[in-house]
Design a protein around this motif. Structure first.
Motif, short mmCIF file in Angstrom:
data_model
loop_
_atom_site.label_atom_id
_atom_site.label_comp_id
_atom_site.label_asym_id
_atom_site.label_seq_id
_atom_site.Cartn_x
_atom_site.Cartn_y
_atom_site.Cartn_z
N ALA A 1 20.19 -0.74 8.20
CA ALA A 1 20.61 0.61 7.83
C ALA A 1 21.20 1.29 9.06
O ALA A 1 20.74 1.08 10.18
CB ALA A 1 19.43 1.43 7.30
N GLY A 2 22.24 2.08 8.82
CA GLY A 2 22.87 2.78 9.92
C GLY A 2 24.00 3.63 9.41
O GLY A 2 24.24 3.72 8.19
N ARG A 3 24.74 4.25 10.32
CA ARG A 3 25.77 5.20 9.92
C ARG A 3 27.18 4.60 9.88
O ARG A 3 28.07 5.18 9.26
CB ARG A 3 25.77 6.41 10.86
CG ARG A 3 24.55 7.29 10.69
CD ARG A 3 24.61 8.52 11.55
NE ARG A 3 24.50 8.21 12.97
CZ ARG A 3 24.37 9.12 13.92
NH1 ARG A 3 24.35 10.42 13.60
NH2 ARG A 3 24.28 8.78 15.18
N THR A 4 27.39 3.46 10.54
CA THR A 4 28.74 2.92 10.67
C THR A 4 28.86 1.65 9.85
O THR A 4 28.32 0.60 10.22
CB THR A 4 29.07 2.63 12.14
OG1 THR A 4 28.84 3.82 12.92
CG2 THR A 4 30.53 2.22 12.29
N GLU A 5 29.59 1.73 8.74
CA GLU A 5 29.64 0.60 7.81
C GLU A 5 30.27 -0.64 8.41
O GLU A 5 29.80 -1.76 8.16
CB GLU A 5 30.38 0.99 6.53
CG GLU A 5 30.37 -0.13 5.50
CD GLU A 5 30.88 0.30 4.14
OE1 GLU A 5 30.60 -0.41 3.17
OE2 GLU A 5 31.54 1.35 4.06
N ALA A 6 31.31 -0.49 9.20
CA ALA A 6 32.01 -1.66 9.73
C ALA A 6 31.09 -2.55 10.55
O ALA A 6 31.04 -3.77 10.37
CB ALA A 6 33.22 -1.23 10.55
N THR A 7 30.33 -1.93 11.46
CA THR A 7 29.43 -2.73 12.30
C THR A 7 28.24 -3.26 11.50
O THR A 7 27.78 -4.38 11.73
CB THR A 7 28.93 -1.90 13.50
OG1 THR A 7 28.38 -0.66 13.03
CG2 THR A 7 30.07 -1.62 14.45
N LEU A 8 27.74 -2.46 10.58
CA LEU A 8 26.65 -2.93 9.72
C LEU A 8 27.08 -4.14 8.90
O LEU A 8 26.36 -5.14 8.81
CB LEU A 8 26.22 -1.82 8.76
CG LEU A 8 25.35 -0.70 9.30
CD1 LEU A 8 25.27 0.43 8.29
CD2 LEU A 8 23.95 -1.22 9.64
N LYS A 9 28.26 -4.05 8.30
CA LYS A 9 28.76 -5.13 7.45
C LYS A 9 28.94 -6.41 8.25
O LYS A 9 28.58 -7.50 7.79
CB LYS A 9 30.08 -4.71 6.81
CG LYS A 9 30.63 -5.70 5.81
CD LYS A 9 31.89 -5.14 5.15
CE LYS A 9 32.43 -6.12 4.10
NZ LYS A 9 33.65 -5.56 3.45
N ALA A 10 29.48 -6.28 9.46
CA ALA A 10 29.70 -7.46 10.30
C ALA A 10 28.38 -8.11 10.70
O ALA A 10 28.23 -9.34 10.64
CB ALA A 10 30.51 -7.07 11.54
#
Length: 247
Positions: free
Chosen positions: A40-49
């Motif tokens: 869980a976090g605020r930045t989707e791009a880094t989370l998705k990666a």
């Protein structure tokens, strides 16, 4: 040796700040240990990666948003492990006597708010389950007189979270829930390369072992603390400072 192996098989773990260096290391170790990991976090791009690397699930959640945290946690049937390693909006590099009160208090307010919200959301599951582990990262200890870092309110934020950890451990212990902090003296790998050199020298120079903990050390210690091998530990810090804090 008898007893259960040190694994997290069948455990559901939620890691707030899971796309960062420390959160990612814990997520990788939890995955290897058999847990079902949710970032869980605020930045989707880094989370998705990061989720793709690990085969984990992810969700965009602002740990400072009460409704978002509660809504995300409510979607789980159970939460066995909750880890919050989100950044604390700290302002560093300015002497305290030159700081504004807003900048000094910023990490204190954000740390207490985010850790309270995520711990509360997890605890509601864990009380019903009669089991669970809440992990924090940071800890406190006597600061070294040799460190010249200008950390602003970050250490005050750590102290405030440790007070919360002690109270949570006391309240949740009767329900079978443990609350533990991984006490760090600094993880050089988590520092941006352009700033790492002098900071790493300070971190290593303060240790008794002449080396600092690695991200791998953080992950393995988190697995131990969250597993049944760490079942006697609650209301405490697990010291991974390599001796920069001792006594």
């Amino acid at each position: 040796m008898t007893g259960e192996p040190m694994n997290l098989n069948g455990k559901t773990a939620v890691i707030y700040g899971g796309a960062g260096s420390v959160g990612g290391a814990i997520a990788a170790a939890f995955t290897e240990a058999g847990a079902s990991v949710h970032l869980a976090g605020r930045t989707e791009a880094t989370l998705k990666a990061r989720a793709a690397e690990l085969g984990a699930e992810y969700a965009v959640v602002d740990a400072l948003d009460e409704q978002a945290v509660d809504r995300h946690a409510a979607a789980f049937e159970r939460i066995d492990i909750s880890v919050n390693v989100t950044t604390d909006n700290d302002v560093q590099g300015t002497p305290m006597v030159e700081m504004s009160v807003e900048d000094y208090l910023s990490p204190v307010v954000s740390a207490v708010r985010s850790k309270f919200l995520t711990a509360r959301a997890a605890a509601r599951h864990m009380i019903r389950q009669r089991s669970g582990v809440i992990l924090f990262f940071g800890g406190t200890g006597e600061p070294s007189a040799h460190r010249k870092w200008q950390l602003g309110g970050l250490l005050a934020a750590f102290d405030a979270v440790e007070s919360m950890r002690r109270q949570l451990a006391a309240e949740l212990g009767p329900h079978g829930v443990r609350v533990v902090t991984l006490q760090t003296g600094g993880i050089p790998e988590s520092v941006p390369p352009e700033h790492r050199g002098p900071i790493e020298e300070d971190i290593v120079g303060d240790t008794l072992l002449g080396r600092a903990a690695t991200l791998g050390d953080v992950g393995r210690t988190a697995v131990f603390a969250a597993s049944d091998w760490g079942r006697t530990i609650t209301g405490a810090q697990v010291n991974i400072t390599c001796g920069s804090v001792f006594g």
